[in-house]
Structures are given as structure tokens and as C-alpha cells.
Design an enzyme around this catalytic site. Sequence first.
Site, PDB file in Angstrom:
ATOM      1  CG  ASN A 117     -26.057  60.888 -11.465  1.00  0.00           C
ATOM      2  OD1 ASN A 117     -27.034  61.633 -11.471  1.00  0.00           O
ATOM      3  ND2 ASN A 117     -25.557  60.361 -12.585  1.00  0.00           N
ATOM      4  CG  PHE A 121     -32.475  67.511 -14.756  1.00  0.00           C
ATOM      5  CD1 PHE A 121     -31.317  66.907 -15.193  1.00  0.00           C
ATOM      6  CD2 PHE A 121     -33.633  67.330 -15.521  1.00  0.00           C
ATOM      7  CE1 PHE A 121     -31.293  66.122 -16.340  1.00  0.00           C
ATOM      8  CE2 PHE A 121     -33.621  66.567 -16.673  1.00  0.00           C
ATOM      9  CZ  PHE A 121     -32.451  65.960 -17.071  1.00  0.00           C
ATOM     10  CB  SER A 181     -31.498  62.461 -17.166  1.00  0.00           C
ATOM     11  OG  SER A 181     -30.299  63.084 -17.517  1.00  0.00           O
ATOM     12  CG  ASN A 183     -31.236  60.234 -11.892  1.00  0.00           C
ATOM     13  OD1 ASN A 183     -31.469  59.103 -11.491  1.00  0.00           O
ATOM     14  ND2 ASN A 183     -30.060  60.599 -12.377  1.00  0.00           N
ATOM     15  CB  THR A 184     -36.457  63.986 -14.649  1.00  0.00           C
ATOM     16  OG1 THR A 184     -35.435  64.855 -14.151  1.00  0.00           O
ATOM     17  CG2 THR A 184     -37.758  64.754 -14.780  1.00  0.00           C
ATOM     18  CE  LYS A 212     -25.730  62.498 -22.157  1.00  0.00           C
ATOM     19  NZ  LYS A 212     -25.021  63.290 -21.153  1.00  0.00           N
ATOM     20  CG  ASN A 241     -27.891  60.574 -19.794  1.00  0.00           C
ATOM     21  OD1 ASN A 241     -27.337  60.515 -18.702  1.00  0.00           O
ATOM     22  ND2 ASN A 241     -28.606  61.616 -20.177  1.00  0.00           N
TER      23      ASN A 241
HETATM   24  C1  LIG Z   1     -23.141  63.169 -11.249  1.00  0.00           C
HETATM   25  C2  LIG Z   1     -23.532  63.134 -12.691  1.00  0.00           C
HETATM   26  C3  LIG Z   1     -24.424  64.091 -13.155  1.00  0.00           C
HETATM   27  C4  LIG Z   1     -24.828  64.073 -14.498  1.00  0.00           C
HETATM   28  N1  LIG Z   1     -25.712  65.009 -14.941  1.00  0.00           N
HETATM   29  C5  LIG Z   1     -26.101  65.009 -16.243  1.00  0.00           C
HETATM   30  C6  LIG Z   1     -27.005  65.992 -16.725  1.00  0.00           C
HETATM   31  O1  LIG Z   1     -27.415  66.901 -16.003  1.00  0.00           O
HETATM   32  N2  LIG Z   1     -27.380  65.913 -18.026  1.00  0.00           N
HETATM   33  C7  LIG Z   1     -26.932  64.937 -18.871  1.00  0.00           C
HETATM   34  O2  LIG Z   1     -27.304  64.916 -20.049  1.00  0.00           O
HETATM   35  N3  LIG Z   1     -26.056  64.000 -18.439  1.00  0.00           N
HETATM   36  C8  LIG Z   1     -25.642  64.016 -17.156  1.00  0.00           C
HETATM   37  N4  LIG Z   1     -24.743  63.069 -16.713  1.00  0.00           N
HETATM   38  C9  LIG Z   1     -24.306  62.012 -17.648  1.00  0.00           C
HETATM   39  C10 LIG Z   1     -22.939  62.309 -18.278  1.00  0.00           C
HETATM   40  O3  LIG Z   1     -22.969  63.492 -19.040  1.00  0.00           O
HETATM   41  C11 LIG Z   1     -22.481  61.129 -19.164  1.00  0.00           C
HETATM   42  O4  LIG Z   1     -23.397  60.984 -20.241  1.00  0.00           O
HETATM   43  C12 LIG Z   1     -22.403  59.806 -18.413  1.00  0.00           C
HETATM   44  O5  LIG Z   1     -21.935  60.004 -17.101  1.00  0.00           O
HETATM   45  C13 LIG Z   1     -21.485  58.798 -19.109  1.00  0.00           C
HETATM   46  O6  LIG Z   1     -20.158  59.275 -19.204  1.00  0.00           O
HETATM   47  P1  LIG Z   1     -18.985  58.821 -18.178  1.00  0.00           P
HETATM   48  O7  LIG Z   1     -19.007  57.329 -18.128  1.00  0.00           O
HETATM   49  O8  LIG Z   1     -17.739  59.413 -18.740  1.00  0.00           O
HETATM   50  O9  LIG Z   1     -19.347  59.409 -16.866  1.00  0.00           O
HETATM   51  C14 LIG Z   1     -24.316  63.074 -15.373  1.00  0.00           C
HETATM   52  C15 LIG Z   1     -23.390  62.142 -14.894  1.00  0.00           C
HETATM   53  C16 LIG Z   1     -22.992  62.156 -13.586  1.00  0.00           C
HETATM   54  C17 LIG Z   1     -21.994  61.140 -13.096  1.00  0.00           C
END
Ligand SMILES: Cc1cc2nc3c(=O)[nH]c(=O)nc-3n(C[C@H](O)[C@H](O)[C@H](O)COP(=O)(O)O)c2cc1C
Length: 343
Positions: A117, A121, A181, A183-184, A212, A241
Amino acid sequence: MFYKALVRPWLYRADPEVAHERALNLVASLGRSRIASDAVESVFLVEDRRLRQTVFGIDFPNPVGLGAGYDKNALGLELWPALGFGFVEVGSVTSQAQPGAEPPRLFRQVTQHALINRMGFNNDGADAIAARISPTPHRIPIGVNIGKNREVDLTRAGESYAATLHKLHDRADFFIINVSSPNTPGLRKLQDKEMLDALLAQLHEQVPILLKIAPDLSFDQIDDVITLVQKHGIAGIVATNTTIDHPTPPEGGLSGAPLRARATECIRHVSRQNQGKLPIIGVGGIFTAEDAYEKIRAGASLIEVWTGMIYEGPAIVRNINRGLLRLLARDGFGSIAEAVGTE
Ligand SMILES: Cc1cc2nc3c(=O)[nH]c(=O)nc-3n(C[C@H](O)[C@H](O)[C@H](O)COP(=O)(O)O)c2cc1C
């Protein structure tokens, strides 16, 4: 079974972000009906005293949380407890509403059980989101994850995080500062020593605040983060993350199965450096109770799912909680707390 046979194929026919919006709308509308949420609860909720824990001063009914970014705008808060979650992370929330990156920005990597992704934000902003969260106490703990608006300069990030935190201070049970993250542009630089020190120095609210981190930090960098976390009285670490360490396009953060081992290594490292004293929320590639247990034994008191929700469906929460009870019994632990950091 029902999810994988019927719901998932229906959701997978749509663009991943549209499918996600459909799923969230369903969660929000079921949550508005008492009858529906009672029915959901009777199927999904697992209650057992061995799953309960007090971590950074907060009581959690079970260790399975919803990861940040799933319910960015706090739309499903009524239903998450009925689906069996022990807590939820809302956000990332930024001070002002912003649209995020240009779509398409969410991609399934089905054979790898992964997602990529670059959402950037997208969220409704701190005021709108605060209005959707009732003041504490809540049925399950609510953590609000905080990011920064794209146009806020890195040198002013601390003020921005502090202002967002202040707007939401009586709504969340705890906060997560997201400096990881991908993406910023530049955001992850806030994990560098000097910048992180300056940022954390500006956070003064009397609530538990966690940090985080990215899985792409070296262990040396994680050690610097830990020093600052201790200096500034941060309540815990969320690890991890998404990763930018993936060979294939599209550009963005990779989550799901390929992240699992690295996220666990980060948890293990943080836990060992602190002799298990700093609470850790473990996240990254959790699909099963065994995956969750791996993170708990590596040192996580709590865990979260995100990509697993997409591939396994909402029964993932029940399956993990039931499976954890089985694994605790197998290994002779009386509770989750007894199992944390015991590998
Ligand atoms: C589509 C998407 C959007 C996410 N948005 C955020 C976010 O806004 N803030 C954040 O701290 N992590 C965000 N994450 C990261 C997740 O909270 C998590 O840390 C990461 O996906 C690893 O866990 P997983 O393997 O279970 O997905 C996002 C993940 C995905 C897939």
C-alpha cells in the site's frame, strides 16, 4: 469457511480499496444494529480470564487488536468488540483531513499472502475523528495512531503531533506515534536520533504514548530509539509497520506473510534490550494463533492483525484467541502474561 467460500471471492472481484470500503461499511452498519451486533458477538467473542492482561496501566480483555490503517476514521467502533477484538487502533489521524495518495494505492499480492500500500494517510482529520469516539471509558481500549499532514515540514512535526494528540487526548485510552509509514515523504527520518528526541520532547499529555517503528531499522537504530523511549517515558513500542524492502513493484509498504519473520526479529530485539520491561505490541504477518504466539513468546504482550483480516476474514480474531488458549494449555502457561518473552 463462509468468508473464504463466499465473502472473499465477492470482495476480491472489486478493486482492493473498494473492497475494503465495502467491508468497512458492512462493519459500520452492523454496528448500528443492536440485534446484529449481539448476533455477531455470539459467534465471534471469546472470553477467558487467561487472555486478560493489564499492560501500560490499561486492562485488555484479550491480546488481539486491529492494526492501524484498517479503520482510519473510527467508523466501526461499535462492532469491533463484538467481533472479538481486545483493542483497536484508529488512524493514522492527521491534524487536518487529507485525501492521501492518488489511487490505485492498495494492491493484493495473493500468492504471497501480502498487500502493498501507498495510501499516504488519507483520513478525515483530528476533529471529525474525535467527534466519532466517545470520551473514555470504552468497552475495549481504543488507541489512536497519529501521523502528520504531508505538507507539514519535518522540523515542525513535533508541534503537529502534539496538537493532534491534544485534540484527541480525552478520546483515546492510549496513543501511538507513527514515525514509520513509508508513504509520507521524509516521515521515517523522524526515527533518526536528533529528530526523534526533539519530537518526543514535545509530547506532554498524561496518557500512555507508544512509538511505532519500521522493520527496516537496523538493530543499532532500534537501540537508539529505545534509549530515547526510556528518556521520554514512552509507554511501549509497536513493532512493526510495513517494509519498503521488497524486490518487486508496485512502490509502497509491504505487509502480510513476507513481513512476519522480520517483525518478530524486531520484537525479540526490543524485548531483549529491555529485559522484557518495555511493553511491545507485535504486528506483521499474523494469520494464525501460531503466528501470534511466536510474537508473544518473542516478547509482545499484545498483537495486531491487518493483512490477515483480508485473507482470513473476521473469524481470524476468534481463531487466534481460541488457538492461543490451546497453545497456553499445551505449554503449561496460566495466562498470556506468563508466556510473554519466554522463547
Ligand atoms: C492498507 C494499509 C494501510 C495502513 N495504514 C496504516 C496507518 O495509517 N498507520 C500505521 O501506523 N500503519 C498502517 N498500516 C500498517 C499496519 O498497521 C501494520 O503495521 C502492517 O500492515 C503490518 O501488519 P500486517 O502484516 O498484519 O498487515 C497500514 C497497512 C495497510 C495494509
